[in-house]
Design a protein around this motif. Sequence first.
Motif, short mmCIF file in Angstrom:
data_model
loop_
_atom_site.label_atom_id
_atom_site.label_comp_id
_atom_site.label_asym_id
_atom_site.label_seq_id
_atom_site.Cartn_x
_atom_site.Cartn_y
_atom_site.Cartn_z
N ARG A 153 0.84 -1.20 0.00
CA ARG A 153 0.00 0.00 0.00
C ARG A 153 0.88 1.26 0.00
N SER A 154 0.50 2.23 -0.83
CA SER A 154 1.27 3.46 -0.91
C SER A 154 1.16 4.27 0.38
N ASP A 155 2.18 5.10 0.61
CA ASP A 155 2.26 5.91 1.82
C ASP A 155 1.80 7.35 1.60
N ALA A 156 1.32 7.93 2.68
CA ALA A 156 1.03 9.37 2.75
C ALA A 156 1.40 9.82 4.16
N PRO A 157 1.60 11.12 4.38
CA PRO A 157 1.94 11.59 5.73
C PRO A 157 0.80 11.27 6.71
N GLU A 158 1.16 10.73 7.87
CA GLU A 158 0.15 10.44 8.89
C GLU A 158 -0.55 11.73 9.30
N ASN A 159 -1.89 11.71 9.24
CA ASN A 159 -2.70 12.90 9.53
C ASN A 159 -2.29 14.10 8.66
N LYS A 160 -1.76 13.76 7.48
CA LYS A 160 -1.36 14.74 6.46
C LYS A 160 -0.13 15.57 6.83
N THR A 161 0.40 15.36 8.01
CA THR A 161 1.55 16.18 8.44
C THR A 161 2.70 15.35 9.00
N GLY A 162 2.42 14.15 9.48
CA GLY A 162 3.44 13.36 10.16
C GLY A 162 4.28 12.55 9.19
N GLY A 163 4.91 11.50 9.73
CA GLY A 163 5.75 10.64 8.92
C GLY A 163 4.96 9.84 7.92
N CYS A 164 5.64 9.29 6.93
CA CYS A 164 4.98 8.50 5.88
C CYS A 164 4.47 7.18 6.44
N LYS A 165 3.23 6.88 6.09
CA LYS A 165 2.56 5.70 6.62
C LYS A 165 1.58 5.18 5.58
N ASN A 166 1.35 3.86 5.59
CA ASN A 166 0.37 3.30 4.66
C ASN A 166 -0.95 4.04 4.76
N LEU A 167 -1.49 4.47 3.62
CA LEU A 167 -2.77 5.17 3.61
C LEU A 167 -3.88 4.15 3.71
N GLU A 168 -4.51 4.08 4.86
CA GLU A 168 -5.53 3.07 5.12
C GLU A 168 -6.89 3.51 4.58
N PRO A 169 -7.79 2.51 4.33
CA PRO A 169 -9.12 2.85 3.83
C PRO A 169 -9.89 3.75 4.80
N THR A 170 -10.68 4.64 4.22
CA THR A 170 -11.55 5.52 5.01
C THR A 170 -12.94 5.46 4.39
#
Length: 317
Positions: A153-170
């Motif tokens: 799974r591709s990464d995005a910043p956690e809560n849009k500001t933190g470190g890179c993390k798998n972007l989980e389903p919402t």
Amino acid sequence: MSIRHHRLVRGAVAVLCSALMTAAAGLTGATAAQAAVNTSPNYLVVYNNNIENWLPTSCADGYLWDRLLTYLKGRPLSPDIFTVQQISNQTQLNTLLKRLSDDLPGTYAGKIAIASPGSMGYTSTCGKLKNQQTNAVIWRSDRFTSEAETRWRSDAPENKTGGCKNLEPTSSSQDRVENIGVRLHDNVRNLDVSVASIHWPTNTWNGPDCADENMSEAEEAMVRLGGDLKIVAGDMNTEAKTRGWWDDAKALGYRDPIAEKCGSRDCSSAYDTNGSRRIDFLLAKSGGGFSNAAHISSTATGGAYSEHIAVTAYVNY
């Protein structure tokens, strides 16, 4: 008639027949060239496209993805490998595989990242965006044998500001960022080829901030699969100059056929693939380089087929 004269006549007839046969063969060859599979062991015909606008005709809103299929029918060689993003689900992949097998030389198989992706949260069945979106790798099953696959799974910043993390389903699922890699055995060349279809998060999720991390994870997936040739293609949702990911890819050994054609990492607007951005890429870890690199404009297809322009190249071993 003398024997000598008879031989001259017979020779003239033979020459004429040979010329007619050569001309006929030339015509046949020209026709066949529009409907051939690639039998060369030296290169693969590769295409990539985000097919988000492949919708029922009644919903197409000017985007008719069948135009790209029609374009492919007129090419000298059908695709050996075709990576697609934002395909709806297994049902749509099955439909596409049948269309490719029916309309083009060769037979096609494929693997999808998620067979039934979660909803994107849209309420309308029409419009430019599909409610289910994920990614797939397609190949000519008359040339390749599938050996292994991997998903991540591709990464995005956690809560849009933190470190890179798998972007989980919402509630507005991002199953379109589930990537898939497949290792294929090339029965013509007798080598293994690993191919990934990827989709990175958009600006909505500050996805470009993690572009370098996503390139690193794509390479990790390729290492897991192995293979003599590695192809990573898809919708990066960011340009080559963003956050150093393209430079990282180059350092890892990947080459960009469009950049090599335009002569720079940052190509002119003539090479844009989505509006005024070049965000769709075909990368290959191949010392052999490329030929016939191109992006397939809507002018070439007789009209718009997706909001994303397809990219193609013959990838040399």
